[in-house]
Design an enzyme around this catalytic site. Structure first.
Site, PDB file in Angstrom:
ATOM      1  N   SER A   1       0.717  -1.112  -0.033  1.00 16.40           N
ATOM      2  CA  SER A   1       0.064   0.027  -0.209  1.00 16.40           C
ATOM      3  C   SER A   1       0.729   1.349   0.101  1.00 16.40           C
ATOM      4  O   SER A   1       1.968   1.258   0.628  1.00 16.40           O
ATOM      5  CB  SER A   1      -1.029  -0.038   1.287  1.00 16.40           C
ATOM      6  OG  SER A   1      -1.077   1.313   1.469  1.00 16.40           O
TER       7      SER A   1
ATOM      8  N   ARG B   1     -23.008  -6.428 -44.916  1.00 13.78           N
ATOM      9  CA  ARG B   1     -21.833  -5.995 -44.073  1.00 13.78           C
ATOM     10  C   ARG B   1     -22.406  -5.061 -43.047  1.00 13.78           C
ATOM     11  O   ARG B   1     -23.504  -4.393 -43.332  1.00 13.78           O
ATOM     12  CB  ARG B   1     -20.882  -5.260 -45.002  1.00 13.78           C
ATOM     13  CG  ARG B   1     -19.827  -4.474 -44.678  1.00 13.78           C
ATOM     14  CD  ARG B   1     -18.631  -5.584 -44.401  1.00 13.78           C
ATOM     15  NE  ARG B   1     -18.681  -6.575 -45.436  1.00 13.78           N
ATOM     16  CZ  ARG B   1     -17.787  -6.189 -46.512  1.00 13.78           C
ATOM     17  NH1 ARG B   1     -16.924  -5.106 -46.602  1.00 13.78           N
ATOM     18  NH2 ARG B   1     -17.726  -7.103 -47.734  1.00 13.78           N
TER      19      ARG B   1
END
Lengths: 443, 443, 443, 443
Positions: free
Chosen positions: A273, A312
């Site tokens: 930490s 498409r």
């Protein structure tokens, strides 16, 4: 670049190296040359064409920045790629390049090419995780711990049985992924509208031949707007992510300070930490969970784009690319983390033992009640078991003692039977059998 | 790099330049220095500390590759950043740096800092889109076209009214984004567990002061695991994306070859097909739609990670970063595309006119029926209107003629009234009023 | 009740009849009785127990309203179900009921039981759709129509080839669902914490035996917090929904008034507008698309809940139920609609023909350019093809004529070759071969 | 009916009673009559029309089953509703009913009408939760407990500060919902294509007047395919769900057997296990979390359907209904549960105290290091603090003693200062100030 610190930490470094933009360009070139080779082999191109194409393109340095800019304009990377490639070719070769193909043929096929080794690496990491897990499972087949439902202590299990459950879950997902990699990574070749315009009867055989040359699977038909193959892949990635996530969730819960049954492998610089020197954060779990959440979201993007219009997609196809590649790299990263986690996982069996005793034995109320039933009946048995567990917890006395002294019980049950019935380590059900069953399949 | 050709084409180039990893590092430095400055101003640090820190850090070249690697290990970018920064400081300054802060304070605040100008650019692009849209709206306030429901021709509208609807939708989203940017981009400062450990009564004022120094909003409380601010931002981005997507969807439908009422602005190199020379693909629409789909998915990731455990997320926080930054850049890109689209949109009013006639006038069956009702009753009116539209279409004759000759109608209605009733350009309802109303608000 | 008009219209009526709450209760009873039967067969319960249980429970009317209320309190339906059932039993039978089982065993198994016939119906509807589709495909194998990419006219295909593509997509999803139904609908039996507490070595064989009695698959291990089976099922449902959605999307686009190539089957009362008598709305498509979107969202809920903590979910499990059942019923409804749609689809080949000509032949620019290449080179060929298509469109003249008269072309190409090259119906590529290939697999 | 046991347990019973299908029908009637009233008031209908309509419709019993069936056919509930209503009217009134309206006008407006009281109830429940929370907050403003980051013990906070954080998060969401309810629940009135065809200049004023009559907000324009209002509502619901979920997540973690700092309110029949008599399951948390997950998924469905084509959705609109109503009812249910949870939450401050000591004081390493810095420097201070915490934990001795005896520390720091520095209850930072700040805003 912008995501160097925000996304890439969750991704596989190896994977990212392998799927650089240059690799995508190289894969597009590979697809085009294989297409030409297959066409030449079938007499659709003059002999020597491929060799000539290779001469001009093998060392050609594509202008990556221009590619990126033109990709934005044209909508996909194959358009500027083909332009740059043709510009590098002498006139007589130009028309032999990209013949009968459309952009999507090149992009879809190239994507499969660059993803395939990553997916194979994922499978190999999954096999590694299985091996590490099997060792854990076997070592701890009989290590009693408390099972928890709705995060409340319930009844004993063994840690081995828990690992068996983790691995069997993950393995089901592995099989889905394996299945897709083995038979669902398809070449794409359909031409402008998916029917091999101009190639006619050569179309399908060319598609099949191209697949073989590229080491991809041949689909039944071109799949420009049939995105089932992508959906199956995204689903398998999502399943593996969920499997890894389940393990990370459990590990992180069992790493909690108050539980303390597991610790992540200790590694310098990991889990520190910035403000609290005493902490050892379950960073591996956090990374896996962060990756899994993103993979879930990406799967949703892909599913919501799966129905693509006519011949498409109009944005739907384009929306697949980043989520798909991200998911692969996030998953590869998560699996790297997972294998290291399983490999070095610290199992604190003494804490497991301690937690089994934390309720004063009250978690054994169910087996206690079973022993009482013949003596006092079903309803009373449950009531007494519950009352006594409360008494034991409040008075800090052993559960068995309290039960044996209960007015309705005293003298009516066999002491040894009752004492054994509330010993957690004797009440592990099918844990050993489950481990054995799992090992038979997973090893 | 891997996404140069797959994700970045949908993103804002300007935005990507601005949110490089270096920019994030610079923002983290800015946050730390502002924190020190506020602490110095409040007498919590010796006078001159900030100046000394600046001397050492302003030109410090952070090792980006090391940052990236250590980020993976520690779980977030602030941990290695603070380490590298401290290593660059003389011993007596080290303890004055990052004082009272936790990693999340630095990362959350820095993210807000780098995102803020991008969001402001989005707002400015939205204003631009509004301006272009208002021009379109005004120009075409009376340009009749057919309205389509369930993609079937229904009744006339005007193109101006359609644009008004687009812009009003987009503007509602703009207001949400504006609201977040104006008052919801919060500084983060809570220390290790969100209660300013060690800073005590200085904590909240420091937080407020830091916000002022950074040009961010001051939250009521630190928000380490209160992700409502992120959720509100992600929601606003999602709403804007949806607003842009609606426009792109309509434009792409109206650009269809058979409809032909709109064309995307013509630009060299844009919308070409790699295999079909005649095509002009609506690439702008495809890009907007691809971006919007990804933004939707990202919003889902963020929402599903919004409930974060106790005082710090375990993967949930980490899962926000890439989706959030991606969404901002995708949206900025989509809005660049949208403004260009609205600016140069080609409106083919003759095609709109042509399509109004395509059913032989049958779209006017409703107003026709209204005219017939007094003469023949409600049910018969509808039946006759429907039958006659079919007859008109099959025989290729004007709808009015067929109606006037219908046995049940002939002689019972005023010819001029009926003829006018079926003229689409006279049947545009409140289109003009809607444009006017919209202009009053949007201009 | 509240969703009678809002959700149920998209669901299968047959399916809803079959999965009423009563059916779930009946399934829970079936699971409990089969469990007792298997225990009796293995000597774990006295002979005659099952018969006695049946006597008391077969006609027992459960209090549905109480069940619902108590479900809310306890968190799942099995808790009050077991209470009500036990209350209906004489004391000596109470302890033989639900022996060794936990709530989740009963709910998971019962859900599989009620879903199985619905999933089989889905498979049967998919087979029906395949049959109808194959007929369509064969009938229209050579029916030329224009292929559209990014919704712009591109090059010809045949309608048969399009249907082949639809069906092949759907069939891939069908195989996924079939696979889950055949081998992935698992019984659940693990007891309180998934290790058959108290059943010990009988646990796994009991689980296997119970599966056989219920016609469900036997899992390797209990799967209380291994949700891969649910994830695989939800993924397969999602894939089928996407397959149906793709068809509905195409059909709705081809039904557009200006396109007119398809119509939904005409049925009295279907597709009418409350205000426009002339309209025929593609309601079948709308219903399929609405259902598919909900199924996608449900799959996301399930994926995001797939990692469940320790030995029982805390909300995650509970969050699966409604989305899963909804998805099955929505999908069954969508497939009912889809089969009817494919069965009665009206194909307007004359409109397909008309649309092929709508650009003045310009969609044939690519094949035209191919013919021109030998004469004028690749770049010029493309330029001339493009210019001439524009000329043809503006002047309303046949494309072949314009090309043949072009200054750079005249006299340099064979007229017949060029004229044939720009005839759409001769330029259908591998359409016929694709239909044949698809029929071989799908029929 | 099928979801009586699977979805409804998570929903508000009150809410479900209020949104029965009959209520939707009643709301549609209310909309139609208000429309007629507004038209009559503006002279668009003969005087007395509304009264006549009311006479025929007020007591008319709609055939609900037919409505449901016809809804499936037509695609929405308004179509058969209008048919049934007209069938109940004499001929001369038929044409005055539903005049100028389209199905979507009726359905959207009716939905807003039925949802509004539910949303107001949600707001009232949120206010209640705020009140209960403020009491908790104030009572426990100084109750020390450990803060946990990444689920590891970190540093002390107070329970009051935690509640402040919960409530502030929830309140931000409450303000979003309040904002939508106050000004974003719009009437819908646009006619067939959103431009008030046939109503012309009366269209917009009619829309505004209708809103006033129904107590809904008047939108700038009709919003048939501008779904921003729905998106804003869904987003606000999602935010509230996330706020409640955060609380439930924390409560469930703090209820864990090994943590034991909180218990859900004890209530007969709630939280029992079907197999384990000793358990008290956090069922309230499970229910809230299950509901929140579904609300998140529903928000995703709505966002993905937000871009709707042209003048009416083709499935997108239809896909909103069930997710929207579900989310409201799930949220109302979750808030009922939440208010009860906050009201009766049992806070075990002694367990909080116990857990603060569980690491042997090592969670105080950061403040300890701060005290050491002046004596030994920053790096050494952190090292010593870390080493000593390990020693204290292993040897089971008080952290302060170990520190004071450390070779590098002994004699260099003031004992009292160090002893105080490592007392958790003195190290609660700005906890009190945060509670005060929150109370000022939330009370």
């Amino acid at each position: 670049m912008y995501d160097l610190l925000l996304r890439q930490p969750f991704m596989s470094e190896t994977g990212m190296q392998a799927i650089r933009a240059q690799a995508l360009v190289a894969a597009m070139r590979e697809v085009e040359l294989a297409l030409a080779a297959e066409q030449e082999a079938r007499g659709l191109l003059p002999e020597g064409t491929v060799k000539a194409l290779q001469t001009h393109l093998d060392d050609h340095a594509f202008d990556m920045q221009a590619l990126a800019e033109e990709t934005a304009k044209g909508g996909n990377a194959a358009i500027p790629f083909v332009k740059q490639a043709k510009a590098a070719l002498p006139d007589e070769l130009k028309r032999h390049f990209h013949k009968g193909a459309t952009s999507q043929d090149i992009v879809d096929s190239a994507l499969m090419l660059v993803l395939k080794p990553r997916l194979e690496r994922c499978l190999s990491l999954l096999a590694q995780a299985r091996t590490s897990g099997c060792t854990l499972m076997q070592t701890h087949r009989g290590t009693a711990m408390v099972g928890r439902t709705l995060m409340q202590q319930a009844l004993p299990i063994t840690f081995g049985a828990k690992v068996a459950n983790w691995l069997w879950g993950l393995h089901q997902a592995e099989r889905r992924l394996d299945n897709v990699v083995a038979s669902g990574l398809y070449v794409q070749l359909g031409g402008a509208v998916g029917v091999h315009s101009g190639l006619d009867e050569h179309g399908l055989p060319l598609m099949d031949g191209l697949a073989a040359r590229l080491g991809l699977n041949a689909p039944l038909l071109p799949w420009h707007t049939d995105r089932q193959p992508i959906l199956a892949l995204a689903g398998a990635l999502d399943a593996v992510a969920a499997g890894a996530d389940k393990i990370a969730l459990d590990v992180s819960l069992l790493c909690q300070t108050e539980v303390g049954e597991l610790s992540e492998p200790a590694e310098a610089g990991v889990g520190e930490s910035s403000s609290m020197p005493h902490k050892r954060n379950p960073v591996a779990c956090a990374r896996i969970r962060a990756a899994a959440r993103q993979v879930h979201g990406n799967a949703g993007i892909i599913a919501n784009a799966a129905a693509q219009p006519l011949e498409r997609g109009l944005g739907e196809w384009h929306a697949e690319w980043a989520p798909l590649v991200d998911s692969v790299l996030l998953l590869e990263g998560a699996l790297e983390t997972l294998t290291a986690l399983l490999d070095g996982l610290e199992v604190h069996s003494e804490a497991m033992q301690r937690n089994l005793a934390v309720t004063g034995g009250a978690i054994m109320a169910e087996p206690a009640a079973r022993v009482l039933v013949p003596a006092v009946g079903s309803d009373a048995a449950k009531r007494i078991a519950r009352e006594s567990s409360e008494t034991a917890r409040v008075q800090g006395r052993p559960y068995a003692d309290v039960l044996l002294e209960h007015a309705e019980v005293a003298g009516k049950v066999d002491e040894a039977t009752l004492r054994d019935a509330v010993r957690p380590e004797l009440y592990i059900g099918s844990s050993l059998a489950q481990v054995e069953r799992a090992l038979n399949v997973l090893r």
